[in-house]
Design an enzyme around this catalytic site. Sequence first.
Site, mmCIF file in Angstrom:
data_model
loop_
_atom_site.group_PDB
_atom_site.id
_atom_site.type_symbol
_atom_site.label_atom_id
_atom_site.label_comp_id
_atom_site.label_asym_id
_atom_site.label_seq_id
_atom_site.Cartn_x
_atom_site.Cartn_y
_atom_site.Cartn_z
ATOM 1 N N HIS A 1 0.808 -1.225 0.000
ATOM 2 C CA HIS A 1 0.000 0.000 0.000
ATOM 3 C C HIS A 1 0.837 1.268 0.000
ATOM 4 O O HIS A 1 0.510 2.250 -0.644
ATOM 5 C CB HIS A 1 -1.009 -0.010 1.155
ATOM 6 C CG HIS A 1 -0.402 -0.261 2.473
ATOM 7 N ND1 HIS A 1 -0.662 -1.398 3.197
ATOM 8 C CD2 HIS A 1 0.489 0.446 3.183
ATOM 9 C CE1 HIS A 1 0.044 -1.360 4.312
ATOM 10 N NE2 HIS A 1 0.746 -0.258 4.325
ATOM 11 N N ARG B 1 -9.825 3.501 -5.087
ATOM 12 C CA ARG B 1 -9.655 2.490 -4.020
ATOM 13 C C ARG B 1 -10.389 2.989 -2.778
ATOM 14 O O ARG B 1 -9.798 3.583 -1.876
ATOM 15 C CB ARG B 1 -8.174 2.298 -3.705
ATOM 16 C CG ARG B 1 -7.359 1.637 -4.803
ATOM 17 C CD ARG B 1 -5.933 1.388 -4.330
ATOM 18 N NE ARG B 1 -5.230 0.434 -5.163
ATOM 19 C CZ ARG B 1 -4.405 0.775 -6.157
ATOM 20 N NH1 ARG B 1 -4.188 2.045 -6.453
ATOM 21 N NH2 ARG B 1 -3.792 -0.160 -6.866
ATOM 22 N N ARG C 1 -14.356 1.317 -6.849
ATOM 23 C CA ARG C 1 -14.220 -0.080 -6.432
ATOM 24 C C ARG C 1 -14.703 -0.175 -4.997
ATOM 25 O O ARG C 1 -14.297 0.628 -4.151
ATOM 26 C CB ARG C 1 -12.756 -0.495 -6.506
ATOM 27 C CG ARG C 1 -12.575 -1.892 -5.953
ATOM 28 C CD ARG C 1 -11.168 -2.362 -6.034
ATOM 29 N NE ARG C 1 -10.327 -1.770 -5.019
ATOM 30 C CZ ARG C 1 -9.027 -1.999 -4.924
ATOM 31 N NH1 ARG C 1 -8.432 -2.761 -5.818
ATOM 32 N NH2 ARG C 1 -8.299 -1.455 -3.983
ATOM 33 N N GLU D 1 -8.514 -10.426 -10.627
ATOM 34 C CA GLU D 1 -7.230 -10.353 -9.923
ATOM 35 C C GLU D 1 -6.923 -11.648 -9.181
ATOM 36 O O GLU D 1 -6.024 -11.693 -8.356
ATOM 37 C CB GLU D 1 -7.185 -9.137 -8.991
ATOM 38 C CG GLU D 1 -8.387 -8.959 -8.096
ATOM 39 C CD GLU D 1 -8.312 -7.687 -7.246
ATOM 40 O OE1 GLU D 1 -7.254 -7.036 -7.175
ATOM 41 O OE2 GLU D 1 -9.346 -7.360 -6.621
ATOM 42 N N ASN E 1 -1.715 -6.477 -9.704
ATOM 43 C CA ASN E 1 -0.984 -6.496 -8.427
ATOM 44 C C ASN E 1 -1.309 -7.767 -7.651
ATOM 45 O O ASN E 1 -0.425 -8.421 -7.103
ATOM 46 C CB ASN E 1 -1.355 -5.278 -7.571
ATOM 47 C CG ASN E 1 -1.042 -3.978 -8.279
ATOM 48 O OD1 ASN E 1 -0.283 -3.968 -9.236
ATOM 49 N ND2 ASN E 1 -1.629 -2.885 -7.821
ATOM 50 N N ASP E 2 -2.597 -8.086 -7.608
ATOM 51 C CA ASP E 2 -2.978 -9.309 -6.913
ATOM 52 C C ASP E 2 -2.869 -10.537 -7.813
ATOM 53 O O ASP E 2 -2.509 -11.609 -7.342
ATOM 54 C CB ASP E 2 -4.415 -9.192 -6.377
ATOM 55 C CG ASP E 2 -4.419 -8.433 -5.063
ATOM 56 O OD1 ASP E 2 -3.673 -8.837 -4.158
ATOM 57 O OD2 ASP E 2 -5.140 -7.423 -4.950
ATOM 58 N N ARG F 1 2.887 -9.981 -2.223
ATOM 59 C CA ARG F 1 3.261 -8.719 -2.879
ATOM 60 C C ARG F 1 3.897 -7.720 -1.929
ATOM 61 O O ARG F 1 4.452 -6.720 -2.358
ATOM 62 C CB ARG F 1 2.025 -8.095 -3.568
ATOM 63 C CG ARG F 1 0.946 -7.692 -2.604
ATOM 64 C CD ARG F 1 -0.342 -7.340 -3.322
ATOM 65 N NE ARG F 1 -0.491 -5.910 -3.535
ATOM 66 C CZ ARG F 1 -1.606 -5.330 -3.960
ATOM 67 N NH1 ARG F 1 -2.673 -6.065 -4.254
ATOM 68 N NH2 ARG F 1 -1.682 -4.033 -4.120
ATOM 69 N N CYS G 1 -5.672 -2.253 -14.428
ATOM 70 C CA CYS G 1 -5.474 -1.163 -13.475
ATOM 71 C C CYS G 1 -4.419 -1.470 -12.410
ATOM 72 O O CYS G 1 -4.265 -0.729 -11.457
ATOM 73 C CB CYS G 1 -6.798 -0.777 -12.812
ATOM 74 S SG CYS G 1 -7.507 -2.097 -11.821
HETATM 75 C C1 PEP Z 1 -4.589 -4.945 -8.207
HETATM 76 O O1 PEP Z 1 -4.617 -5.894 -7.430
HETATM 77 O O2 PEP Z 1 -3.929 -4.950 -9.273
HETATM 78 C C2 PEP Z 1 -5.298 -3.702 -7.894
HETATM 79 C C3 PEP Z 1 -5.381 -2.731 -8.769
HETATM 80 O O3 PEP Z 1 -5.839 -3.581 -6.666
HETATM 81 P P1 PEP Z 1 -4.977 -3.259 -5.335
HETATM 82 O O4 PEP Z 1 -3.589 -2.892 -5.751
HETATM 83 O O5 PEP Z 1 -5.666 -2.156 -4.636
HETATM 84 O O6 PEP Z 1 -5.046 -4.554 -4.600
HETATM 85 MG MG MG Z 2 -6.061 -5.929 -5.874
#
Ligand code: PEP
Ligand code: MG
Length: 579
Positions: free
Chosen positions: A192, A299, A335, A434, A457-458, A468, A505
């Site tokens: 984060h 977010r 989201r 994701e 990202n996930d 991550r 995204c």
């Molecule tokens: C992701 O997982 O790519 C995403 C955009 O959501 P976050 O980074 O908030 O988990």
């Molecule tokens: Mg995510």
Amino acid sequence: MALKRGIGVSQGVVIGDALVLETEETRVPRRTVPPEQISHELGLVAKGFTAAREDVAAEREKFAARAGSELADIFGFHEHWLADPRPQKEIAGMVEAKHYSAAYAISVFMRRYRRRFQEMGSPYLQERARDFVDIERRLLHHVGVETRHTLESLEEQVIIVAHDLTPSQVVALERTKHLLGFVTDVGGSTSHSAIIAAGLGIPAVVGLGDVASQVSSGDRLIVDGLHGVVVIDPSPDQLADYAVTVDHLREIRATLDELRDLPAETRDGVRIELLGNIEFPSEVADCLENGAEGIGLFRSEFLFLQGPTLPTEQEQYEAYRDAAESVGDRPLIIRTMDLGGDKCHVGGAWEPEANPFLGLRSIRYSLQNLSVFRPQLRAIVRASAHGDIRVMFPLISRIMELRQAKYVLSLVSEELEEEGYEFKSQIPVGAMVETPAAAICSRELAREVEFMSIGTNDLIQYTLAVDRTNERVAQLYTPADPSILRLIRGVITEGRRSKVSVSLCGEMAGDPLFTILLVGLGLSTLSMAASNIPRVKKIIRSITMADAERVKRRVLSFETEREVVNYLRDETRKVWGDI
Ligand code: PEP
Ligand code: MG
């Protein structure tokens, strides 16, 4: 002078002074006292040790009843240390010999003591060094120095140095106007704090291992977010070299600014929609200034991380309405809260989980906590009267979750209608892809939604089984793995088949290394942190679709992420030098 390597998580380089959180939240001023005050200060030292020992003993007892309580062991260690007469004697010696105030003598002694532990090399002892931060805080408290230092109260421009930053500290960082950059011991490229750094466009390096214990507040630092390098106490030559880099980056920035009002369009005229990712409504302006054509990811969970109580429906409504009004007639994809994992709201009764990223996170939390989910959906639906709001559900791993979430959305919409609210009747609904499950079942998912957004990202962490946020496995965390690229390709194909729009995204969307490939794979919408938009646009405007398709074909023939990265680096360089 020391050079440390970590993970650069946002572009840019900054030179400034450090403010170390946790280890040195208290900056005890150097103070000496007149001879007649020495006995008073000695009394304070003695009182400080006795009181701190009593505190710790009480806490140890509180936890002792719990079998195997690690906390009881830790407090036992603190108590034992405070009972040893030697530290107290040495501190008293400094007061007598150097006429230091009790507080300053404690702070000097504790810092030296910590350093000795840190230099012993064993990870166990290094970890123990952090115990002395706690002991110091306690001692200082009992000699009258309060140790809380809040980020909101920053008065000068600093580089924050911390072991880690909690979501609420991150939220406070967002509000401060004095933040030059930050560096942390832990974290990965999509934790984060890294995401916030990218959003703010400030240089940051994470996953440095032990930076918080190596740096003291006031030390001069160079933070090179491009290469993931931090220089502590730089030499004049290093300062001069980096000053040149800072100027160079400023020039690049100026060239990119010229693209601001030009479309993200390939040389053969294909438009790519570039949207912004935000955590707070106030970031919309920054996205638009950087050329975003809307918001592809709000977010919303960050609204839940700002204080000890949950935001009310009305407070959320106002935040979504404000964001919608700033976005104007462009799209705003909200989201629903992605709480859990590394983002737990302070006031929530979160049960500790062994694997929080596999636990009650995101849509699972929402569906199990309708008293929190429903007010959020009501707020979003009400705000839809003010703009082109769309709803997106995160971390979908099975179709039933999506159906349930849509059902709750339809219930609150009916409720609001009965209550006489005005809102948009058909709010487009989307799903984040994701999890590998969602990607593999994207054909079925596509039948349920108006759009899908790939959250790499996930997707990366769940596909490659790499946390991550863990810097120790950060070298294994990569969007360039062939498995990830195949999943992305699959989702795009299914979206096309079902005529459902697909965007991406995750942080990958804002990394210029992947721009040609993502365009070649057929994505026509990318959503990213505001500060990344200009670079990505520059690449898009420099290529043709034929270039992008050629690159895609080649990349999909590779077997390893190394080949992918090397090839993409060469291709990107051809387009835009060594950015
Ligand atoms: C992701 O997982 O790519 C995403 C955009 O959501 P976050 O980074 O908030 O988990
Ligand atoms: Mg995510």
